[in-house]
Structures are given as structure tokens and as C-alpha cells.
Design a protein around this motif. Structure first.
Motif, PDB file in Angstrom:
ATOM      1  N   THR A  99       0.823  -1.208   0.000  1.00  0.00           N
ATOM      2  CA  THR A  99       0.000   0.000   0.000  1.00  0.00           C
ATOM      3  C   THR A  99       0.858   1.260   0.000  1.00  0.00           C
ATOM      4  O   THR A  99       0.596   2.205  -0.757  1.00  0.00           O
ATOM      5  N   ALA A 100       1.896   1.274   0.818  1.00  0.00           N
ATOM      6  CA  ALA A 100       2.794   2.424   0.862  1.00  0.00           C
ATOM      7  C   ALA A 100       3.513   2.609  -0.462  1.00  0.00           C
ATOM      8  O   ALA A 100       3.686   3.741  -0.945  1.00  0.00           O
ATOM      9  N   SER A 101       3.919   1.515  -1.101  1.00  0.00           N
ATOM     10  CA  SER A 101       4.598   1.593  -2.395  1.00  0.00           C
ATOM     11  C   SER A 101       3.672   2.138  -3.473  1.00  0.00           C
ATOM     12  O   SER A 101       4.074   2.977  -4.285  1.00  0.00           O
ATOM     13  N   VAL A 102       2.444   1.658  -3.493  1.00  0.00           N
ATOM     14  CA  VAL A 102       1.483   2.136  -4.492  1.00  0.00           C
ATOM     15  C   VAL A 102       1.174   3.617  -4.264  1.00  0.00           C
ATOM     16  O   VAL A 102       1.118   4.405  -5.222  1.00  0.00           O
ATOM     17  N   ALA A 103       0.995   4.009  -3.020  1.00  0.00           N
ATOM     18  CA  ALA A 103       0.725   5.417  -2.720  1.00  0.00           C
ATOM     19  C   ALA A 103       1.916   6.292  -3.126  1.00  0.00           C
ATOM     20  O   ALA A 103       1.736   7.370  -3.700  1.00  0.00           O
ATOM     21  N   ARG A 154       1.953  12.119  -9.743  1.00  0.00           N
ATOM     22  CA  ARG A 154       1.317  13.436  -9.601  1.00  0.00           C
ATOM     23  C   ARG A 154       2.373  14.532  -9.606  1.00  0.00           C
ATOM     24  O   ARG A 154       2.200  15.580 -10.226  1.00  0.00           O
ATOM     25  N   HIS A 155       3.501  14.271  -8.947  1.00  0.00           N
ATOM     26  CA  HIS A 155       4.587  15.243  -8.917  1.00  0.00           C
ATOM     27  C   HIS A 155       5.154  15.461 -10.319  1.00  0.00           C
ATOM     28  O   HIS A 155       5.459  16.588 -10.702  1.00  0.00           O
ATOM     29  N   ASP A 186       2.771  17.609 -12.205  1.00  0.00           N
ATOM     30  CA  ASP A 186       2.896  18.989 -11.751  1.00  0.00           C
ATOM     31  C   ASP A 186       4.147  19.642 -12.334  1.00  0.00           C
ATOM     32  O   ASP A 186       4.131  20.817 -12.701  1.00  0.00           O
ATOM     33  N   ALA A 187       5.235  18.897 -12.423  1.00  0.00           N
ATOM     34  CA  ALA A 187       6.474  19.426 -12.985  1.00  0.00           C
ATOM     35  C   ALA A 187       6.296  19.765 -14.460  1.00  0.00           C
ATOM     36  O   ALA A 187       6.792  20.790 -14.936  1.00  0.00           O
ATOM     37  N   VAL A 188       5.568  18.929 -15.179  1.00  0.00           N
ATOM     38  CA  VAL A 188       5.302  19.206 -16.599  1.00  0.00           C
ATOM     39  C   VAL A 188       4.444  20.461 -16.725  1.00  0.00           C
ATOM     40  O   VAL A 188       4.699  21.322 -17.573  1.00  0.00           O
ATOM     41  N   ALA A 189       3.441  20.589 -15.879  1.00  0.00           N
ATOM     42  CA  ALA A 189       2.586  21.772 -15.919  1.00  0.00           C
ATOM     43  C   ALA A 189       3.383  23.032 -15.568  1.00  0.00           C
ATOM     44  O   ALA A 189       3.211  24.074 -16.208  1.00  0.00           O
TER      45      ALA A 189
END
Length: 77
Positions: free
Chosen positions: A19-23, A30-31, A34-37
Motif C-alpha cells: 500500500t505504501a509503495s502504491v501510494a 502526480r509530482h 505537476d512538474a510538466v505543468a
């Protein structure tokens, strides 16, 4: 009984790790998005600055032309 508790604890640890790995993976994705945006926003900001500099040059040229027309009109009087 002790074997069952140990088995349940191991399963919970493995599930928690997965679960921690998937999260963490989705947080990384997502990061990256965000970097692309942010890179796109930086490109747009640079483009806007370049357009503003060009516009200021055109306004300076227009200002010079208006000044010359004003001086011509004053000399006619």
C-alpha cells in the motif's frame, strides 16, 4: 495460536508495504505531472515576457512618431 498471529502480522506488514509503495508511486506520478505543468507555465511566462518586450519597442516607436507629428503640427501654426 501463535503461528496464526505471526502469519497475520506478516500479511499485514506485506499489505502495508504494498500500500505504501502504491501510494508513493501515484504521488510520484502526480509530482511529475505537476512538474510538466510548471514547465509549461514557465514557457508561457517567458513567451509573455518576450511579447511584452516587443510591444514596448513598438510603443516606443509609436511614441517617437507621435512626437514627430506633434512637432510638425506645432511648426505649421
Amino acid at each position: 495460536m501463535t503461528g496464526a498471529v505471526i502469519a497475520i502480522a506478516i500479511v499485514l506488514i506485506v499489505v502495508g508495504g504494498i500500500t505504501a509503495s502504491v501510494a508513493a508511486y501515484f504521488r510520484l506520478q502526480r509530482h511529475r505531472a505537476d512538474a510538466v505543468a510548471m514547465a509549461e507555465y514557465r514557457r508561457l511566462a517567458d513567451e509573455a515576457v518576450a511579447n511584452q518586450v516587443a510591444l514596448q519597442g513598438q510603443l516606443a516607436d509609436l511614441h517617437d512618431r507621435v512626437k514627430s507629428v506633434e512637432s510638425l503640427l506645432r511648426s505649421v501654426d
